[in-house]
Design a protein around this motif. Structure first.
Motif, PDB file in Angstrom:
ATOM      1  N   ALA A   1      21.710 -18.607 -16.347  1.00 39.91           N
ATOM      2  CA  ALA A   1      21.807 -18.666 -17.800  1.00 39.91           C
ATOM      3  C   ALA A   1      20.760 -17.843 -18.541  1.00 39.91           C
ATOM      4  O   ALA A   1      21.006 -17.386 -19.665  1.00 39.91           O
ATOM      5  CB  ALA A   1      21.731 -20.124 -18.259  1.00 39.91           C
ATOM      6  N   PHE A   2      19.602 -17.638 -17.950  1.00 40.70           N
ATOM      7  CA  PHE A   2      18.582 -16.835 -18.626  1.00 40.70           C
ATOM      8  C   PHE A   2      18.987 -15.372 -18.725  1.00 40.70           C
ATOM      9  O   PHE A   2      18.606 -14.676 -19.673  1.00 40.70           O
ATOM     10  CB  PHE A   2      17.246 -16.930 -17.880  1.00 40.70           C
TER      11      PHE A   2
ATOM     12  N   GLY B   1       5.828 -28.140 -10.251  1.00 35.28           N
ATOM     13  CA  GLY B   1       5.713 -27.547  -8.915  1.00 35.28           C
ATOM     14  C   GLY B   1       5.960 -26.050  -8.858  1.00 35.28           C
ATOM     15  O   GLY B   1       6.012 -25.469  -7.775  1.00 35.28           O
ATOM     16  N   TYR B   2       6.110 -25.404 -10.028  1.00 34.47           N
ATOM     17  CA  TYR B   2       6.346 -23.964 -10.047  1.00 34.47           C
ATOM     18  C   TYR B   2       5.032 -23.211 -10.194  1.00 34.47           C
ATOM     19  O   TYR B   2       4.026 -23.743 -10.671  1.00 34.47           O
ATOM     20  CB  TYR B   2       7.280 -23.577 -11.201  1.00 34.47           C
ATOM     21  N   ALA B   3       5.067 -21.938  -9.814  1.00 35.97           N
ATOM     22  CA  ALA B   3       3.872 -21.101  -9.956  1.00 35.97           C
ATOM     23  C   ALA B   3       3.692 -20.698 -11.416  1.00 35.97           C
ATOM     24  O   ALA B   3       4.652 -20.395 -12.129  1.00 35.97           O
ATOM     25  CB  ALA B   3       4.013 -19.861  -9.084  1.00 35.97           C
ATOM     26  N   LYS B   4       2.451 -20.696 -11.871  1.00 35.70           N
ATOM     27  CA  LYS B   4       2.131 -20.197 -13.200  1.00 35.70           C
ATOM     28  C   LYS B   4       1.900 -18.685 -13.127  1.00 35.70           C
ATOM     29  O   LYS B   4       1.456 -18.179 -12.099  1.00 35.70           O
ATOM     30  CB  LYS B   4       0.843 -20.850 -13.718  1.00 35.70           C
ATOM     31  N   PRO B   5       2.179 -17.971 -14.223  1.00 33.33           N
ATOM     32  CA  PRO B   5       1.813 -16.551 -14.246  1.00 33.33           C
ATOM     33  C   PRO B   5       0.296 -16.427 -14.122  1.00 33.33           C
ATOM     34  O   PRO B   5      -0.448 -17.164 -14.760  1.00 33.33           O
ATOM     35  CB  PRO B   5       2.307 -16.082 -15.623  1.00 33.33           C
ATOM     36  N   MET B   6      -0.156 -15.489 -13.291  1.00 33.81           N
ATOM     37  CA  MET B   6      -1.582 -15.337 -13.054  1.00 33.81           C
ATOM     38  C   MET B   6      -2.162 -14.238 -13.942  1.00 33.81           C
ATOM     39  O   MET B   6      -1.472 -13.313 -14.364  1.00 33.81           O
ATOM     40  CB  MET B   6      -1.828 -15.005 -11.577  1.00 33.81           C
TER      41      MET B   6
ATOM     42  N   THR C   1       9.406 -13.609  -1.895  1.00 32.98           N
ATOM     43  CA  THR C   1      10.315 -14.647  -2.407  1.00 32.98           C
ATOM     44  C   THR C   1       9.918 -15.158  -3.790  1.00 32.98           C
ATOM     45  O   THR C   1      10.454 -16.166  -4.237  1.00 32.98           O
ATOM     46  CB  THR C   1      10.334 -15.850  -1.451  1.00 32.98           C
ATOM     47  N   ALA C   2       8.974 -14.489  -4.463  1.00 32.06           N
ATOM     48  CA  ALA C   2       8.380 -15.051  -5.677  1.00 32.06           C
ATOM     49  C   ALA C   2       9.282 -14.913  -6.900  1.00 32.06           C
ATOM     50  O   ALA C   2       9.680 -13.810  -7.272  1.00 32.06           O
ATOM     51  CB  ALA C   2       7.039 -14.386  -5.949  1.00 32.06           C
ATOM     52  N   LEU C   3       9.586 -16.046  -7.515  1.00 31.07           N
ATOM     53  CA  LEU C   3      10.379 -16.091  -8.744  1.00 31.07           C
ATOM     54  C   LEU C   3       9.697 -16.997  -9.758  1.00 31.07           C
ATOM     55  O   LEU C   3       9.110 -18.014  -9.395  1.00 31.07           O
ATOM     56  CB  LEU C   3      11.784 -16.625  -8.466  1.00 31.07           C
ATOM     57  N   ILE C   4       9.777 -16.624 -11.040  1.00 32.97           N
ATOM     58  CA  ILE C   4       9.278 -17.464 -12.131  1.00 32.97           C
ATOM     59  C   ILE C   4      10.450 -17.720 -13.065  1.00 32.97           C
ATOM     60  O   ILE C   4      11.019 -16.771 -13.613  1.00 32.97           O
ATOM     61  CB  ILE C   4       8.120 -16.785 -12.889  1.00 32.97           C
ATOM     62  N   PRO C   5      10.883 -18.983 -13.246  1.00 33.28           N
ATOM     63  CA  PRO C   5      12.060 -19.274 -14.069  1.00 33.28           C
ATOM     64  C   PRO C   5      11.962 -18.656 -15.462  1.00 33.28           C
ATOM     65  O   PRO C   5      10.946 -18.792 -16.147  1.00 33.28           O
ATOM     66  CB  PRO C   5      12.056 -20.816 -14.138  1.00 33.28           C
ATOM     67  N   GLY C   6      13.026 -17.952 -15.854  1.00 25.01           N
ATOM     68  CA  GLY C   6      13.103 -17.383 -17.191  1.00 25.01           C
ATOM     69  C   GLY C   6      12.330 -16.095 -17.389  1.00 25.01           C
ATOM     70  O   GLY C   6      12.304 -15.557 -18.498  1.00 25.01           O
ATOM     71  N   ARG C   7      11.708 -15.593 -16.330  1.00 26.73           N
ATOM     72  CA  ARG C   7      10.924 -14.365 -16.448  1.00 26.73           C
ATOM     73  C   ARG C   7      11.325 -13.392 -15.345  1.00 26.73           C
ATOM     74  O   ARG C   7      11.910 -13.781 -14.338  1.00 26.73           O
ATOM     75  CB  ARG C   7       9.424 -14.670 -16.335  1.00 26.73           C
ATOM     76  N   ALA C   8      10.965 -12.130 -15.545  1.00 26.45           N
ATOM     77  CA  ALA C   8      11.206 -11.145 -14.495  1.00 26.45           C
ATOM     78  C   ALA C   8      10.339 -11.476 -13.289  1.00 26.45           C
ATOM     79  O   ALA C   8       9.241 -12.013 -13.428  1.00 26.45           O
ATOM     80  CB  ALA C   8      10.875  -9.745 -15.007  1.00 26.45           C
TER      81      ALA C   8
ATOM     82  N   VAL D   1      24.990 -23.015 -28.061  1.00 22.38           N
ATOM     83  CA  VAL D   1      24.039 -22.993 -26.937  1.00 22.38           C
ATOM     84  C   VAL D   1      22.959 -24.013 -27.272  1.00 22.38           C
ATOM     85  O   VAL D   1      22.260 -23.874 -28.279  1.00 22.38           O
ATOM     86  CB  VAL D   1      23.417 -21.599 -26.760  1.00 22.38           C
ATOM     87  N   VAL D   2      22.830 -25.051 -26.462  1.00 23.75           N
ATOM     88  CA  VAL D   2      21.938 -26.151 -26.789  1.00 23.75           C
ATOM     89  C   VAL D   2      20.673 -26.181 -25.927  1.00 23.75           C
ATOM     90  O   VAL D   2      19.736 -26.924 -26.253  1.00 23.75           O
ATOM     91  CB  VAL D   2      22.673 -27.514 -26.679  1.00 23.75           C
ATOM     92  N   HIS D   3      20.634 -25.398 -24.883  1.00 16.17           N
ATOM     93  CA  HIS D   3      19.436 -25.374 -24.037  1.00 16.17           C
ATOM     94  C   HIS D   3      18.369 -24.516 -24.731  1.00 16.17           C
ATOM     95  O   HIS D   3      18.590 -23.333 -25.001  1.00 16.17           O
ATOM     96  CB  HIS D   3      19.763 -24.790 -22.656  1.00 16.17           C
ATOM     97  N   GLU D   4      17.227 -25.102 -25.019  1.00 10.24           N
ATOM     98  CA  GLU D   4      16.207 -24.410 -25.805  1.00 10.24           C
ATOM     99  C   GLU D   4      15.747 -23.120 -25.145  1.00 10.24           C
ATOM    100  O   GLU D   4      15.561 -22.094 -25.797  1.00 10.24           O
ATOM    101  CB  GLU D   4      15.020 -25.338 -26.054  1.00 10.24           C
ATOM    102  N   GLY D   5      15.533 -23.159 -23.842  1.00 10.52           N
ATOM    103  CA  GLY D   5      15.049 -21.985 -23.143  1.00 10.52           C
ATOM    104  C   GLY D   5      16.031 -20.833 -23.176  1.00 10.52           C
ATOM    105  O   GLY D   5      15.645 -19.658 -23.249  1.00 10.52           O
ATOM    106  N   VAL D   6      17.321 -21.152 -23.126  1.00  4.40           N
ATOM    107  CA  VAL D   6      18.357 -20.120 -23.142  1.00  4.40           C
ATOM    108  C   VAL D   6      18.613 -19.649 -24.563  1.00  4.40           C
ATOM    109  O   VAL D   6      18.764 -18.445 -24.830  1.00  4.40           O
ATOM    110  CB  VAL D   6      19.660 -20.653 -22.522  1.00  4.40           C
ATOM    111  N   ARG D   7      18.632 -20.590 -25.500  1.00  5.09           N
ATOM    112  CA  ARG D   7      18.896 -20.250 -26.896  1.00  5.09           C
ATOM    113  C   ARG D   7      17.802 -19.363 -27.471  1.00  5.09           C
ATOM    114  O   ARG D   7      18.059 -18.442 -28.241  1.00  5.09           O
ATOM    115  CB  ARG D   7      18.991 -21.543 -27.725  1.00  5.09           C
ATOM    116  N   GLY D   8      16.563 -19.630 -27.047  1.00  3.74           N
ATOM    117  CA  GLY D   8      15.433 -18.856 -27.583  1.00  3.74           C
ATOM    118  C   GLY D   8      15.377 -17.469 -27.019  1.00  3.74           C
ATOM    119  O   GLY D   8      14.797 -16.583 -27.595  1.00  3.74           O
TER     120      GLY D   8
END
Length: 377
Positions: free
Chosen positions: A99-100, A231-236, A261-268, A370-377
């Motif tokens: 969705a992102f 439990g996700y990695a923060k951007p460093m 294998t590194a992924l950050i939800p909603g980001r490249a 679109v009601v999901h805040e992360g996707v709507r924004g």
């Protein structure tokens, strides 16, 4: 009237998985639903239409008619424009929506007044573990990544002692120790490789070492606080990334195989291996980039392609690695969907409780918006 559940053939390029198995179909029918699949739905996962029929499923060739009657549509990937336009308003769609990034599909579902749930947004809480599609698919991706690496690599994995001499074990470096990374470590270790791994989350160090691999990271104060509550990695910071790059760069130069294998939800996806680092690797070395669809962890990786560099290093950018082990991937994903669908059906009736913490976290479109805040924004 019984709830009508539909499952259509996956139409996204390269998608071999399916959203239903005969086993999960029987359990959906037991919940009081009727289940209809489009002919050929399970072909990529070695499930013939006859197996669905035996499980009590209706197999249909008229896709549009199936969708028009559906109350719930289960898919692996989001619906195509043609599928979206064929559904009645209020139909519930459950799939890995991406969705992102796939804004067009999300907008089309909102415009068609469909209620959609993204399986990638299921929260990682105890009661949702059986619905965690990200984990079920990442586990298989990590396994398959090592198989692909072994295929591309021109040598064996384990140390072998023969009368003609000794074969040195392969050196494998796993970058990003989530579910996929842990399975990659375990698989490479089972195959006899010498394995090291790195991650910015301090909690992963013990996990890596428990699998018999060596952990590699700059373990400063920022590293100690580099994990979110989920439990996700923060951007460093740029400073940390520079220190880590020096440490890993020297290590990468000595490796035979690197799996990222590194992924950050909603980001490249973060770049973990630069072109300069790739250039230091030995001819015949292999990099497997599991994050290539999100931009890639390896500079120079191309989605769906194997790139051979001037110094003879292969950068493997295969997409949808779970789809390369489709029968198992479909079986696990279908069970994830079955558990999620159980939240939508109560006593044989369709019940949409958007205050339920799982549904609330996973809903993307509802009521024409679109009601999901992360996707709507």
């Amino acid at each position: 009237m019984a709830i009508a559940i539909a499952v259509t053939r996956e139409r996204r390029e390269g998608e071999t998985r399916c959203a239903l198995t005969p086993e999960t179909a029987k359990k959906l029918i037991a919940l009081g639903a009727t289940v209809t699949v489009e002919a050929g739905t399970g072909a990529g996962s070695s499930i013939p239409d006859a197996d669905y029929l035996e499980a009590g499923v209706t197999v249909a060739k008229d896709t549009k008619a199936v969708l028009e009657r559906a109350d719930i549509l289960l898919k692996v990937r989001g619906p195509t424009a043609q599928e979206t336009s064929a559904m009645k308003p209020g139909t519930i769609v459950v799939a890995m929506l991406d969705a992102f990034r796939d804004k067009d599909t999300v907008a089309a579902m909102a415009g068609a007044n469909l209620t959609s749930f993204a399986m990638e947004f299921v929260p990682r809480i105890s009661r949702a573990q059986v619905m965690d599609a990200l984990s079920s698919q990442a586990n298989l991706a990590g396994y398959r990544a090592v198989i692909e690496a072994a295929y591309a690599y021109g040598k064996g994995f384990p140390m072998m002692m023969t009368a003609a001499g000794t074969v040195a074990p392969a050196k494998v470096f796993i970058m990003g120790v989530g579910v996929a990374g842990l399975q990659a470590i375990a698989t490479a270790r089972r195959m006899g490789a010498v394995v090291t791994a790195t991650d910015v989350r301090p909690a992963t160090k013990e996990q890596v070492e428990s699998l018999g691999a060596k952990f590699l990271a700059v373990e400063d104060e920022e590293f100690k606080n580099a994990q979110t509550a989920g439990g996700y990695a923060k951007p460093m910071s740029a400073e940390y990334q520079a220190k880590q790059a020096i440490l890993t760069g020297e290590h990468i130069r000595k490796q035979d195989i690197v799996i990222t294998t590194a992924l950050i939800p909603g980001r490249a996806a973060p770049v973990l291996v630069t072109a300069e680092q790739v250039a230091t690797m030995k001819p015949g070395s292999v990099l497997i980039d599991l994050a290539v669809e999100a931009g890639g962890n390896v500079e120079g990786a191309k989605a769906g392609e194997v790139v051979t560099t001037r110094n003879g290093v292969q950068i493997v950018g295969y997409t949808n690695l779970p789809g390369r082990i489709a029968a198992d991937a479909s079986a696990l994903f279908a069970k994830n969907l079955l558990a999620f669908t159980g939240l939508l059906i109560k006593d044989g009736a369709l019940t949409l409780d958007l205050e339920d913490e799982i549904l609330k976290a996973a809903v993307v479109t509802h009521g024409g918006a679109v009601v999901h805040e992360g996707v709507r924004g």
